[in-house]
Write a protein that holds these residues in place. Structure first.
Motif, short mmCIF file in Angstrom:
data_model
loop_
_atom_site.label_atom_id
_atom_site.label_comp_id
_atom_site.label_asym_id
_atom_site.label_seq_id
_atom_site.Cartn_x
_atom_site.Cartn_y
_atom_site.Cartn_z
N PHE A 1 41.46 111.11 -33.95
CA PHE A 1 41.26 112.12 -35.00
C PHE A 1 39.79 112.49 -35.19
N VAL A 2 38.91 111.80 -34.48
CA VAL A 2 37.47 112.06 -34.62
C VAL A 2 37.02 112.86 -33.41
N ASP A 3 36.30 113.97 -33.66
CA ASP A 3 35.76 114.74 -32.54
C ASP A 3 34.50 114.08 -32.04
N GLY A 4 34.19 114.32 -30.79
CA GLY A 4 32.96 113.74 -30.25
C GLY A 4 32.99 113.84 -28.75
N PRO A 5 31.88 113.48 -28.11
CA PRO A 5 31.85 113.53 -26.65
C PRO A 5 32.82 112.50 -26.06
N ALA A 6 33.21 112.69 -24.81
CA ALA A 6 34.07 111.71 -24.14
C ALA A 6 33.32 110.38 -24.09
N PRO A 7 33.98 109.26 -24.42
CA PRO A 7 33.29 107.97 -24.36
C PRO A 7 32.81 107.66 -22.95
N SER A 8 31.67 106.99 -22.87
CA SER A 8 31.18 106.51 -21.57
C SER A 8 30.64 105.12 -21.80
N GLU A 9 30.34 104.40 -20.72
CA GLU A 9 29.93 103.00 -20.88
C GLU A 9 28.76 102.83 -21.85
N GLY A 10 27.86 103.81 -21.88
CA GLY A 10 26.72 103.70 -22.79
C GLY A 10 27.05 104.13 -24.20
N ASN A 11 28.24 104.68 -24.38
CA ASN A 11 28.57 105.27 -25.69
C ASN A 11 30.06 105.05 -25.98
N LEU A 12 30.36 103.87 -26.50
CA LEU A 12 31.74 103.53 -26.82
C LEU A 12 31.89 103.48 -28.34
N PRO A 13 32.55 104.47 -28.93
CA PRO A 13 32.59 104.56 -30.40
C PRO A 13 33.57 103.58 -31.06
N GLY A 14 34.52 103.03 -30.30
CA GLY A 14 35.57 102.21 -30.91
C GLY A 14 35.24 100.73 -30.91
N SER A 15 36.30 99.90 -30.83
CA SER A 15 36.15 98.44 -30.75
C SER A 15 36.59 97.99 -29.37
N LEU A 16 35.82 97.08 -28.79
CA LEU A 16 36.12 96.58 -27.45
C LEU A 16 36.75 95.20 -27.52
N VAL A 17 37.76 94.95 -26.70
CA VAL A 17 38.33 93.61 -26.58
C VAL A 17 37.71 93.01 -25.32
N VAL A 18 37.02 91.88 -25.48
CA VAL A 18 36.19 91.35 -24.39
C VAL A 18 36.31 89.83 -24.25
N ASP A 19 35.64 89.31 -23.23
CA ASP A 19 35.54 87.86 -23.05
C ASP A 19 34.61 87.26 -24.10
N GLU A 20 34.85 85.98 -24.38
CA GLU A 20 34.07 85.28 -25.41
C GLU A 20 32.55 85.36 -25.16
N ASP A 21 32.15 85.25 -23.88
CA ASP A 21 30.71 85.21 -23.61
C ASP A 21 30.02 86.56 -23.79
N GLU A 22 30.80 87.62 -24.02
CA GLU A 22 30.19 88.93 -24.28
C GLU A 22 29.85 89.10 -25.76
N ILE A 23 30.23 88.11 -26.57
CA ILE A 23 30.00 88.25 -28.01
C ILE A 23 28.80 87.41 -28.42
#
Ligand code: ADP
Ligand code: ASP
Ligand code: MG
Length: 417
Positions: free
Chosen positions: A236-258
């Protein structure tokens, strides 16, 4: 071999494709992602409310309907949206083609209504993507070995999306929904819920399994196993297409990335709970087996369990199941009454399960105690408790659900500033 063109799966949930205007808006998002130079595959849900209506039709005709026909009916919602989105894309000049589960094929077992994905042949999809076409895949559905249509359980389009991402070797799976990310708790219940930039697979898996429906549990399980990077973001939010340098949401990742690890990642609640107490059973070895054996045979999933024994040589067994299993559980217990020899069976489905989840619990004591104290300060009675390595759950009366979630959210320091 390195591949330079980023490959992205975009999944859109029911509210994101709720009507033609929303489908047009989704088409624009897909176009932006394609124009950003990505190979894109799309997975869609049914329009919001449609699956509920289809389930209702089956139930109205027969509460004990044939599961294969249930799947034939409820899978249709996604067929409609995949075709419509393909048309919307073609209309704005993006080459697109719809795909149903059997056309891919996305193979599953034959557990109709809650089928598990076995294998996906991603080859045809990849060929089309490399030729510049966008596949629009009907989520939630697959095909069993006998050729019949299956569905993956409610919320299953998330799992379709992650499985497709794994099958085509996507760089990321973007799950577009009606909130802009994964929060410390359901933002519709707690206004001060905080958006998480990142959450570990393990915590998200646990939160999903105890009721945070933002992602289907199996989708997280699969993402963790196949190492699929998953982002949850708003359609529902307008904006540029997400790219690796620009991720507007929440990422699910490995523990060591936190980097900054919190004690508690989030709080979830589930209203899909029912409590059963089998009371005044003569205490002897084999009681648990006599109760839970027949329940397993009747396909009833048991979750929390407590046994309490009085001084009179009688014991009580209290446990929870999902509400949908309650009728079957009662039937099973009544059928084995002579074997178990219980005095009475008491049931209550006016209950809710509240869970606190965090990998910080592994190394810090006192998380459970803070939960018990916080609820006791609010005079909320705890009926059943269960714990795992990174989770504490309590069962309480349904009327206190929101109060409890808010109080715990504050107590664990999760409130947004
Ligand atoms: P979709 O139709 O897009 O699949 P769902 O309704 O299945 O969307 O999931 C999104 C909903 O999940 C949100 O509207 C929100 O109310 C709920 N939700 C529950 N817990 C959380 C959480 N921790 N973070 C974000 N959303 C959550
Ligand atoms: N349409 C299906 C459901 O409502 C699948 C999904 O939306 O993920 O459960
Ligand atoms: Mg969903």
């Amino acid at each position: 071999m390195s591949r330079h063109t980023p490959r992205i799966v975009m999944k859109f949930g029911g509210t994101s494709v709720a009507d033609l205007d929303r489908i047009r808006a989704v088409a624009e998002k897909v176009r932006k992602q394609v124009e950003a130079g990505c190979e894109v595959a799309v997975v869609v849900s049914a329009m919001s409310g449609v699956t509920n209506q289809l389930v209702g039709y089956c139930q109205s005709l027969s509460p004990l309907h044939d599961a294969r026909e249930y799947d034939a009916v409820v899978a249709t919602g996604e067929q409609v949206t995949s075709g419509l989105l393909a048309i919307a894309l073609q209309t704005i000049g993006v080459e697109a083609r719809s795909w149903l589960g059997w056309q891919i094929p996305l193979r599953t077992d034959a557990a109709h209504g809650k089928a598990r994905i076995g294998s996906i042949d991603g080859e045809a999809l990849v060929e089309r993507m490399q030729a510049g076409q966008v596949p629009i895949i009907a989520g939630f559905q697959g095909v069993a070995a006998d050729g019949r249509i299956t569905t993956l359980g409610r919320g299953g389009s998330d799992t379709s999306a992650v499985a497709i991402a794994a099958a085509i070797g996507a760089d990321r799976c973007d799950i577009y929904t009606d909130v802009d990310g994964i929060y410390t708790t359901d933002p519709r219940i707690v206004a001060r819920a905080r958006k998480l930039d990142k959450i570990t697979y393990e915590e998200m898996l646990e939160l999903a399994s105890v009721g945070a429906k933002v992602l289907q549990t199996r989708s997280v399980e699969l993402a963790m196993k196949e190492r699929v990077r998953v982002q949850v973001l708003s359609s529902f939010v307008d904006g540029p297409a997400p790219s690796e340098g620009n991720l507007p949401g929440s990422l699910v990742v490995d523990e060591d990335e936190i980097v900054e690890k919190e004690l508690v990642a989030g709080i979830a609640y589930s209203r899909d709970e029912a409590k059963l107490s089998v009371r005044r059973i003569p205490d002897r070895p084999g009681i648990a087996a006599a109760i839970f054996g027949p329940l397993t045979a009747a396909n009833v999933n048991v979750d929390m369990i407590v046994q309490s024994t009085g001084a009179d040589g009688l014991t009580n067994m209290t446990f929870t199941t999902s509400r949908t299993d309650l009728a079957r559980a009662i039937q099973s217990l009544e059928a084995s009454r002579d074997v178990i020899q219980y005095g009475e069976l008491v049931t209550d489905d006016d209950v809710v399960k509240i869970s606190v989840v965090g990998i910080g619990m592994r190394s810090h004591a006192g998380v459970a105690n803070l939960m018990f104290r916080t609820l006791s300060d609010r005079n909320i009675n705890i009926q059943v408790i269960s714990t795992s390595e990174i989770k504490v759950s309590v069962l309480i009366a349904a009327e206190y659900a929101e109060l409890a979630v808010r109080a715990l959210h504050t107590a664990y320091g999760l409130d947004a500033a």
